[in-house]
Write an enzyme that holds these catalytic residues in place. Structure first.
Site, PDB file in Angstrom:
ATOM      1  CD  GLU A   1      32.020  40.240  46.383  1.00 11.63           C
ATOM      2  OE1 GLU A   1      32.595  40.329  45.564  1.00 11.63           O
ATOM      3  OE2 GLU A   1      30.789  40.071  45.853  1.00 11.63           O
TER       4      GLU A   1
ATOM      5  CD  GLU B   1      28.316  43.714  46.488  1.00  7.96           C
ATOM      6  OE1 GLU B   1      28.559  43.638  45.734  1.00  7.96           O
ATOM      7  OE2 GLU B   1      29.387  44.140  47.519  1.00  7.96           O
TER       8      GLU B   1
HETATM    9  C1  GAL Z   1      31.365  42.857  43.997  1.00  8.54           C
HETATM   10  C2  GAL Z   1      31.964  43.786  45.157  1.00  8.54           C
HETATM   11  C3  GAL Z   1      31.671  45.286  44.977  1.00  8.54           C
HETATM   12  C4  GAL Z   1      31.348  45.952  43.513  1.00  8.54           C
HETATM   13  C5  GAL Z   1      30.603  44.825  42.813  1.00  8.54           C
HETATM   14  C6  GAL Z   1      30.595  44.933  41.220  1.00  8.54           C
HETATM   15  O1  GAL Z   1      32.013  41.610  43.774  1.00  8.54           O
HETATM   16  O2  GAL Z   1      31.821  43.382  46.210  1.00  8.54           O
HETATM   17  O3  GAL Z   1      32.459  46.000  45.754  1.00  8.54           O
HETATM   18  O4  GAL Z   1      32.636  45.867  42.998  1.00  8.54           O
HETATM   19  O5  GAL Z   1      31.295  43.465  42.835  1.00  8.54           O
HETATM   20  O6  GAL Z   1      30.067  46.349  41.060  1.00  8.54           O
END
Ligand code: GAL
Length: 827
Positions: free
Chosen positions: A187, A256
């Site tokens: 990210e 994610e």
């Molecule tokens: C994203 C990140 C993850 C985690 C998530 C929130 O931005 O890539 O590692 O931090 O947010 O749980």
């Protein structure tokens, strides 16, 4: 005629789907991609993956978690690699215990699932310092995540180390292993603006460096719109259906999908409904997505000092489909499983079919995937947040509830709707430790944390005439840093007055201040700087000023987060007296000591360096800086164990020498802001919260593998003051199971851990209302349903009930579609 068919996948189809979920281990496969999907040996594939972070559970838990992910219909597991636990000191590596990445990947391989390896090595992940080792920060001239040679050399060294390890173990797909994708960075695109041109160069370098490692499977960069080829840019978020990769040859992948959210000390419990998660997933596949990963599928526990920050809790439950302890979270797990099976049954259509979408307006659309060979598959979506719609599709009518997607794997029969949950709901309960009578039977010993040396000042291990940044000074080897100085006062000093104020400007997080050996106050600040002030009495001679600063997880996210200061860096620290005259002590001679004496002596360990001299005499309550110890018998059975630390203040806990993390039950969530939860409408983590007014975290996971038969030891370090006499161990299990389904559907009720259904508390087939825990009869029902269900379920570990007149009897409801609500007790 309204046609709502919520049929079931036929058993033949189910078999086919389940057999597609596995691939043959150890056969080399070529992974590539085109603009539509990842290809494995030339075949486009649909990948359903879930994040399980190996150090957030134990190696003993991995096979069960992975099996539950597979049973839940996933065909891949994803994890970050956590640099700081593997290279705690430069070029000294550790892959022991739950750090055993290779064992984790092999366990996934044995289960027949694919693997997505996000090497990073920056992780974020609410993990301490985002996964960066703090020694990196101490390197002269280093700048993180930018075009800086020192950083790039270290990043490359670790990335190459991991790549070499996985190659040596033949874990890449082309070597017969499970790894089909690898990730570099994480990210960076979200935060790169402030890094300017150097940030842009860094992205280019990351891509080249990763590519040069020749992993032989595609690389991904998440949230990186400018990811250079051959890196594939992927999406992270609560929804990713509108995402478009930056290259026509890159498939649409979602790395994610946040199944819930993380929790901070002092925060509420976030929840994301199964209806909303499944709606997001269905929309993603409806809109051309072909790989999706749940972040998290199992969140787990931040053991030791691994929690990120500031202020991330020890629990990383995340409201994931598997709860912190590894139990199925129902109905989320089951509702998503049903979705996965339907999607996988449509794999050919989804990855190969021609797509046509019809827009009905007001958020209603129909999408058809028509392959050259095989069955076409369809989705009907209603993204209106409040209104259900009737969609006429290919001559039939379908009622699609607001904020939902219906799936028609043959473009005719509606077998799944994201808003209609068929899966059982489980209400988890905590049971007392049956092995002994707790808390009464727990005998507590204690010892004081010896702080006299530091309270007298100038007894540190190094000195400076500056107020130092905490992680620079400690290397984060401890949460604690002592800042000590002394001030000589004389009555003739212009600022001298007996009553003065000590003023400390600190970046946090927690500060305890002592003057001449006495605590003058404590304060905590959740974000950034704050000013601590306390009235103090000074003497016309030497006065010792001792400041204890404690961190609670180092930051893990944001541009330049690595530079966020911790501790009393640069101050000022002042004494103010005599009508607001101040004396700045910032440039005094400061003496520093890292950590606490008890930690140095390893009081918590099974083999402490010195005899800690525990005593049972006059057990102190609400005493700061105190160690407590007790022995306990492990709860019988196999179910997950937690320790209830209600009554304790803030500190760290160990079981048989292993840290189960920081505790802080006195830190409560705000008393307001929890309430009814409507799954409809765009989710954000402030919706659907629970736990208002309650301790942020009261129960702490004690993995079964930390326990042994006979006597076990619990040791607590209490920083703020607490009462251990209520502490007790409990097991977590399914207490109540429920189902609520419409006619012609089936619900499976299942207890866990060999427990059986002992009683049907409620059953009504007709028009029952309400939800699990508060069902109510409607105005009509069948008089036979209750006894039929009792007969089918009581005394069984699980049972399956079809909502049919033939099995549950005729209802008096007339032509209206009947509903079944059932609630049973597991014991
Ligand atoms: C994203 C990140 C993850 C985690 C998530 C929130 O931005 O890539 O590692 O931090 O947010 O749980």
């Amino acid at each position: 005629m309204v046609r709502i068919e919520m049929g079931h996948l036929g058993s033949g189809l189910l078999f086919l789907v389940l057999s597609c979920l596995s691939y043959s281990p150890s056969i080399a496969t070529q992974v590539s991609h085109d603009g539509r999907a990842l290809t494995i040996d030339g075949q486009r594939r649909l990948i359903l993956s879930g994040s399980i972070h190996y150090p957030r559970s134990t190696a003993e838990m991995w096979p069960d978690l992975i099996q539950k992910a597979k049973d839940g219909g996933l065909n891949a597991i994803e994890t970050y690699v956590f640099w700081n636990i593997h290279e705690p000191r430069r070029r000294e590596y550790n892959f022991q215990g739950n750090r055993d990445l290779i064992r984790f990947i092999k366990t996934v391989h044995q289960a027949g699932l694919y693997f997505i390896l996000r090497i990073g090595p920056y992780a974020c992940a609410e993990w301490n310092y985002g996964g960066f080792p703090v020694w990196l920060h101490q390197m002269e001239g280093i700048q993180f995540r930018t075009d800086n040679q020192i950083f790039k050399d270290e990043m490359q060294s670790f990335t190459a180390h991991i790549v070499n390890m996985i190659k040596e173990e033949n874990l890449l797909a082309h070597q017969g292993g499970p790894i089909i994708l690898t990730q570099i960075e994480n990210e960076f695109g979200n935060v790169m603006g402030p890094y300017g041109a150097a940030g842009k160069k860094y992205v280019e370098w990351c891509a080249k460096m990763a590519d040069s490692l020749n992993v032989g499977v595609p690389w991904i960069m998440c949230q990186q719109a400018d990811a250079p080829q051959p890196m594939i840019n992927t999406c992270n978020g609560f929804y990713c259906h509108n995402f478009k990769p930056n290259n026509a040859n890159s498939p649409k992948m979602w790395t994610e999908n946040w199944t819930g959210w993380f929790k901070k000390w002092g925060g509420r419990d976030p929840h994301r409904t199964a209806e909303d998660v499944s709606n997001a997933v269905a929309l993603f596949f409806k809109n051309g997505g072909t790989l999706q990963n749940y972040y998290m599928y199992h969140g787990g526990t931040n053991f030791g000092r691994t929690a990120g920050g500031p202020y991330i809790t020890t629990s990383y439950d995340y409201d994931a489909p598997l709860d912190e302890y590894g139990n199925l979270r129902q109905p989320k797990w089951g509702h998503l499983k049903a979705l996965h099976l339907v999607l996988l049954s449509m794999e050919n259509a989804l990855v190969n079919g021609d797509v046509t979408t019809t827009d009905y307006g007001h958020g209603a659309t129909a999408t058809m995937y028509k392959p050259a060979n095989g069955t076409a598959g369809c989705f009907l979506a209603n993204q209106n947040g409040t209104t259900d719609v009737l969609i006429t599709f290919q001559g039939l009518q379908y009622l699609v509830p607001a904020w939902s997607v219906s799936i028609l794997p043959d473009c005719k029969n509606n077998v799944y709707n994201t808003a209609k949950i068929q899966a059982q709901t489980s209400i988890m309960v905590k049971k007392p430790n049956a092995a002994e009578n707790e808390p009464a039977q727990l005998i507590w010993q204690w010892r004081a944390e010896k702080i006299k040396d530091t309270l007298k000042g100038q007894h540190g291990s190094f000195t400076s005439t500056q107020l130092l940044e905490q992680k620079m000074a400690t290397g984060d080897t401890s949460d604690y840093l002592w800042y000590m100085t002394s001030v000589h006062m004389s009555k003739s000093d212009p600022i001298y007055s007996k009553h003065m104020t000590l003023r400390v400007n600190t970046t946090g997080y927690v500060l305890h201040a002592f003057v001449n050996g006495k605590l003058v106050g404590s304060q905590l600040g959740k974000s950034g700087n704050y000013i601590f002030e306390a009235p103090v009495t000074v003497k016309p001679k030497k006065n010792d000023i001792t400041l204890l600063s404690a961190t609670v997880g180092l930051p893990n996210y944001g541009a330049f987060f690595d530079k966020d200061p911790a501790g009393i860096v640069s101050g000022p620290v002042e004494l103010v007296g005599n009508g607001n005259v101040s004396k700045d002590l910032s440039a005094s001679q400061w003496s520093y000591k890292i950590g606490l004496n008890g930690y140095a002596q390893e009081v918590y360990s099974e083999n402490p360096k010195h005899d800690p001299k525990w005593t049972t005499e006059a057990l102190p309550l609400n005493r700061r800086m105190t160690w407590y110890k007790t022995t306990f018998k492990p709860p019988l059975g196999e179910e997950p164990v937690v320790v209830d630390l209600l009554g304790m203040g803030k500190g760290e806990a160990w079981v048989n020498g292993q840290s189960i993390g920081r505790f802080w039950p006195t830190f409560k969530a705000p008393s307001d802001g929890c309430g009814n939860c409507d799954y409809r409408g765009t989710y954000d983590p402030n919706r659907c919260t629970t736990g208002c007014g309650e301790p942020t975290q009261r129960w702490y996971h004690v993995p079964r593998s930390f326990l042994r038969s006979g006597d076990n030891t619990l040791i607590l370090f209490e920083e703020m003051g607490g009462n251990p006499t209520q502490v007790n161990f409990q097991t977590v299990t399914v207490g109540t199971v429920c189902g609520m389904i419409t006619e012609r559907n089936k619900v499976e009720l299942s207890c866990q851990g060999g427990r059986t259904i002992s009683q049907i508390q409620f059953a009504s087939y007709g028009d029952p209302q309400g939800k699990c825990g508060s069902f109510k009869k409607g105005i009509c029902e069948s008089s036979d349903a209750f006894s039929a269900i009792e007969k089918a379920c009581v005394g069984k570990t699980s049972c399956s009930i079809s909502a049919e007149d033939t099995t549950l009897g005729w209802t008096t409801c007339g032509v209206v579609e009947n509903r079944l609500a059932v609630q049973a007790v597991c014991s």
